[in-house]
Design an enzyme around this catalytic site. Structure first.
Site, PDB file in Angstrom:
ATOM      1  N   LEU A   1       0.859  -1.183   0.000  1.00 14.99           N
ATOM      2  CA  LEU A   1       0.000   0.000   0.000  1.00 14.99           C
ATOM      3  C   LEU A   1       0.893   1.230   0.000  1.00 14.99           C
ATOM      4  CD1 LEU A   1      -2.638  -0.966   2.752  1.00 14.99           C
ATOM      5  CD2 LEU A   1      -2.989  -0.982   0.278  1.00 14.99           C
ATOM      6  N   ASP A   2       0.409   2.316  -0.596  1.00 15.55           N
ATOM      7  CA  ASP A   2       1.149   3.571  -0.546  1.00 15.55           C
ATOM      8  C   ASP A   2       1.367   3.995   0.910  1.00 15.55           C
ATOM      9  OD1 ASP A   2       1.101   3.674  -3.296  1.00 15.55           O
ATOM     10  OD2 ASP A   2      -0.525   5.143  -3.410  1.00 15.55           O
ATOM     11  N   GLU A   3       2.394   4.788   1.114  1.00 17.18           N
ATOM     12  CA  GLU A   3       2.747   5.228   2.473  1.00 17.18           C
ATOM     13  C   GLU A   3       1.554   5.834   3.206  1.00 17.18           C
ATOM     14  OE1 GLU A   3       5.892   8.297   4.717  1.00 17.18           O
ATOM     15  OE2 GLU A   3       5.910   8.070   2.516  1.00 17.18           O
TER      16      GLU A   3
END
Length: 301
Positions: A136-138
């Protein structure tokens, strides 16, 4: 391929009872090889490797496979409270909070989810490597799936490749999304003008996002999204291209006055269990910040 019969874990060994097709055979080890290939869905090369390492044994009417080997962790433990959403001998699903990387992108980073999972394994007496199946993106929150052994890693990677792992997201986006916007089928490629950005591009990779409008507010919408593909920043790129950037997503044109980063959360994860192939469904409740944002948007109406 899967095993639907009874099984037990005995230390490092998975123990099953394969029945007469193995135990009544003249060459029981060859029959065990064929049985594992059929029921575990593994290649001859992998099974031969297990046999070469004495990782397959026959004991009475039982077949034992050494799936749960102790391993040396590769990440330094970083202790923090983790929200464990699902766990068994094969899989772990952990909630990733917004603002945390799934794994380090440079050597000096030590505060990632991978380090926190390493600490969890250590604190629970599990000598395991950290094997994430997806990312997942940060600044996207939601569930992250981990494999706890090489067999599970192999099976879940294959499930990911053939699109048997499903992820559902919710997002708050700018503007009123039309209920007629149900599928976004547009290729995504790199933006040559910005190293971090992606964009819709005719030469990009195939990307499909399914959209369902859940609620609308005075000038924003809550949408639920499912992905047929998993391109980098796919939801963010697609929704921005359709004129509805995610609230807080300044990289793709969103405004940060109501939310400090993209308002995107992984709400649901489902995957076939590596051993049984039964579908496991894991829900990840909204973080408090999402409830607060929804209240703010409702108050503006």
């Amino acid at each position: 391929m899967s095993w639907h019969g009874n099984w037990k874990r005995r230390g490092e060994w998975l123990e099953v009872t394969p029945g007469r097709e193995v135990m009544a055979s003249e060459d029981r080890m060859m029959a065990a090889h064929q049985w594992l290939a059929r029921h575990f869905g593994l290649s001859d090369k992998i099974i031969r490797g297990w046999m070469a390492e004495n990782g397959i044994q026959l004991a009475g009417d039982r077949l034992r496979v050494r799936l749960f080997r102790a391993e040396e962790p590769e990440y330094e433990p970083y202790y923090r409270e983790l929200n464990i959403l699902y766990e068994d001998d094969f899989c772990l699903v952990v909630h990733k909070p917004a603002g945390m990387l799934v794994h380090p992108t440079v050597k000096e980073q030590h505060l990632t989810l991978a380090h926190a999972v390493a600490a969890y394994y250590e604190s629970t007496g599990q000598r395991l490597r950290v094997r994430h199946i997806h990312r997942l993106d940060e600044h996207t929150s939601g569930p992250v799936l981990y494999a706890k052994n090489d067999f599970a890693h192999l099976k879940l990677d294959e499930a990911m490749r053939v699109k048997e792992i499903d992820r559902t997201y919710v997002a708050f986006v700018q503007g009123i999304v039309s209920p007629e916007l149900q599928v976004i089928d547009l290729p995504i490629g790199k933006d040559r003008h910005h190293k971090q950005r992606r964009r819709v591009s005719p030469t990009g990779q195939h990307a499909v996002t399914h959209v369902k409008v859940v609620e609308t507010y005075s000038n924003a919408s809550l949408v639920r999204l499912d992905l047929d593909t998993g391109r980098t920043h796919q939801i963010r790129v697609h929704m921005s291209h359709m004129g509805h950037p995610l609230i807080g997503d300044t990289l793709y044109g969103g405004q940060s006055s109501l939310f400090p980063y993209q308002a995107l959360h992984g709400e649901r994860l489902s995957f076939p269990h590596p051993l049984t192939a039964e579908r496991e469904v894991v829900e990840d409740p909204w973080p408090d910040s999402f409830h607060e944002l929804r209240s703010s948007l409702m108050a503006e109406e």
